[in-house]
Design a protein around this motif. Structure first.
Motif, mmCIF file in Angstrom:
data_model
loop_
_atom_site.group_PDB
_atom_site.id
_atom_site.type_symbol
_atom_site.label_atom_id
_atom_site.label_comp_id
_atom_site.label_asym_id
_atom_site.label_seq_id
_atom_site.Cartn_x
_atom_site.Cartn_y
_atom_site.Cartn_z
ATOM 1 N N VAL A 1 2.733 10.792 8.790
ATOM 2 C CA VAL A 1 3.470 10.430 7.578
ATOM 3 C C VAL A 1 2.573 10.161 6.371
ATOM 4 C CG1 VAL A 1 5.129 8.806 6.571
ATOM 5 C CG2 VAL A 1 5.351 9.496 8.968
ATOM 6 N N TRP A 2 1.577 9.282 6.519
ATOM 7 C CA TRP A 2 0.806 8.840 5.348
ATOM 8 C C TRP A 2 -0.315 9.808 5.006
ATOM 9 C CZ3 TRP A 2 4.178 5.889 3.671
ATOM 10 C CH2 TRP A 2 4.740 4.833 4.384
ATOM 11 N N PRO B 1 1.878 6.681 -3.919
ATOM 12 C CA PRO B 1 1.486 5.499 -3.145
ATOM 13 C C PRO B 1 2.167 4.259 -3.694
ATOM 14 C CG PRO B 1 -0.428 6.768 -3.880
ATOM 15 C CD PRO B 1 0.758 7.296 -4.620
ATOM 16 N N GLY B 2 2.112 3.180 -2.922
ATOM 17 C CA GLY B 2 2.633 1.908 -3.392
ATOM 18 C C GLY B 2 1.731 1.302 -4.458
ATOM 19 N N LEU C 1 -3.071 10.369 -4.399
ATOM 20 C CA LEU C 1 -1.949 10.401 -3.460
ATOM 21 C C LEU C 1 -2.231 9.594 -2.193
ATOM 22 C CD1 LEU C 1 0.880 11.533 -3.010
ATOM 23 C CD2 LEU C 1 -0.148 13.642 -2.150
ATOM 24 N N ARG C 2 -3.409 9.015 -2.075
ATOM 25 C CA ARG C 2 -3.771 8.292 -0.859
ATOM 26 C C ARG C 2 -2.846 7.095 -0.656
ATOM 27 N NH1 ARG C 2 -9.970 7.979 -0.738
ATOM 28 N NH2 ARG C 2 -9.551 10.225 -0.882
ATOM 29 N N GLY C 3 -2.199 7.036 0.489
ATOM 30 C CA GLY C 3 -1.188 6.019 0.762
ATOM 31 C C GLY C 3 0.220 6.495 0.463
ATOM 32 N N PRO D 1 0.807 -1.226 0.000
ATOM 33 C CA PRO D 1 0.000 0.000 0.000
ATOM 34 C C PRO D 1 0.840 1.276 0.000
ATOM 35 C CG PRO D 1 -0.044 -1.046 2.159
ATOM 36 C CD PRO D 1 0.628 -2.016 1.236
ATOM 37 N N HIS D 2 2.066 1.180 0.508
ATOM 38 C CA HIS D 2 2.992 2.313 0.528
ATOM 39 C C HIS D 2 4.274 1.896 -0.182
ATOM 40 C CE1 HIS D 2 0.262 3.677 3.651
ATOM 41 N NE2 HIS D 2 0.596 2.650 4.401
#
Length: 402
Positions: A241-242, A388-389, A253-255, A47-48
């Motif tokens: 951070v996230w 994000p990842g 940009l979520r994550g 996810p990241h």
């Protein structure tokens, strides 16, 4: 598998990258383990992006890149697809291509300097800068409100040729040659689309990002990052951070996160002439133990009001900055001598945060009141939104560039 180390980082290869790293210093290798696993592989998918909460490795190669004139949004999508596939292979310790080319008249798929080395806990982390959201690619409407050029900050003495960039890539590993190999090959894959604007080699992590890691020391000889956000503290990571799901945070940009990089030159010769007492009063900790002044344990409760009012630790503490917290994972650097024969060395500060205002709040205070300013100069700077990842089969940045 045993990690193979190199005593020094051998440069060369892609012309643009070689020019960007010309004059970079070198340092002796050091055995560490960033905890990726028995084969020293850190998972690329998730996810990241890896390289943020990952236990900080010992070596860094950071590069900022600019998109070349005439490049289209479709070209960027294609580049991100190539970079995603290559990074997934690189982090597993494989060649950058699916198979090394054997055609005698064509360049090989991979530059080859990492053949026989382990993955060395390599992570590759990508970000996009404010300048990518101009009128070139139709992305202006997708720029996050928080992503803009950093304002002029107290203490800035910035070299604009070593600041900013449309894109950034951070390669961290426990072998300097593995980190260099990653950025070198990503730059090769980007030829015709991007060029390296500037880059920085780093050694000796200057923060702990995991509770399993001992606190390292910076080039001033002090323990650095005792109170850093740790990956195991999920609540702190979410809060500090996230990027989550606030209305002002874009879905693409979520994550992800935001990254601030600052090249901070230490005036080593001046610092080395300061007395131990002055050094400790400047930092706010005892040099040998790392404990707050007046205490004996590094992890003793830090009470900012009990420290000198202009000490670095007091002024950087969240209680002094409206609760602002950052995940720091910087590195030391040494790039030989500057024009006057003084060491060009210091801290390549890297910090991840949910909102860049946290850094701006912190640096406005430090830049005006920190006694440490007698011994440092901020000479390079940049801000990027870290993507994000991705899940297997997906491409980094696809939601942004769709």
């Amino acid at each position: 598998m045993t990690l193979t180390r190199r005593a020094l980082l051998r440069t060369g290869g892609a012309a643009g990258l070689a020019a960007a790293t010309a004059g970079a210093g070198f340092v002796l290798g050091r055995e560490t383990d960033a905890g990726g696993g028995p084969d020293h592989v850190v998972a690329f998918h998730g996810p990241h992006q890896a390289g943020i909460a990952t236990a900080a490795q010992d070596r860094l190669h950071f590069a900022a890149l600019d998109v070349e004139p005439g490049v289209t949004r479709a070209d960027l999508r294609d580049l991100m697809a190539r970079w995603t596939a290559a990074s997934e292979r690189l982090t597993r310790g494989l060649d950058v291509g699916a198979g090394a080319s054997s055609a005698a008249l064509a360049p090989p798929d991979d530059t080859g300097e990492a053949v026989g080395l382990s993955a060395a806990n390599l992570t590759v982390t990508f970000g996009v800068g404010p300048s990518l959201f101009d009128d070139r690619f139709g992305l202006a409407g997708r720029r996050p409100a928080a992503l803009g050029p950093l304002p002029a900050l107290p203490g800035d003495a910035l070299d604009r040729s070593r600041s900013d960039g449309d894109l950034c890539v951070q390669a961290c590993a426990d072998d300097p040659q593995v980190a260099f190999h990653a950025v070198r090959n990503l730059a090769r894959l980007g030829r015709g689309v991007v060029t390296v604007r500037w880059s920085q080699l780093g050694f000796g992590r200057t923060s702990s990002t995991s509770t399993a890691q001992a606190t390292p020391r910076n080039l001033m000889g002090f323990k650095d990052g005792t109170a850093n956000v740790k990956a195991e503290d999920a609540r702190a990571m979410d809060e500090a951070v996230w990027v989550g799901g606030r209305p002002d945070e874009p879905a693409w940009l979520r994550g992800g996160s935001y990254l601030v990089a600052r090249r901070i030159r230490m005036l080593i010769e001046v610092w080395d002439r300061a007395s131990l007492g002055d050094q400790e009063q400047t930092i706010g900790r005892h040099k040998r133990s790392g404990a707050p002044l007046g205490a004996s344990d590094e992890f003793a409760t830090l009470r900012p009001a009990s420290l000198p009012p202009d000490s670095h630790v007091r002024l950087a503490h969240p209680d002094t900055n409206r609760g602002a917290r950052l995940l720091r994972r910087g590195y030391s650097f040494t790039d030989g001598l500057e024009a006057l024969g003084q060491l060009d060395a210091g801290l390549f500060f890297l910090a991840y945060m949910r909102d860049p205002s946290a850094f701006i709040t912190l640096q406005n205070r430090l830049g005006t009141s920190d006694k440490l300013n007698e011994y440092i100069k901020h000479v390079g700077s940049g801000l990027w939104a870290v993507l994000p990842g991705v899940r297997p089969g997906a491409v980094l940045g696809s939601a942004l560039l769709a």
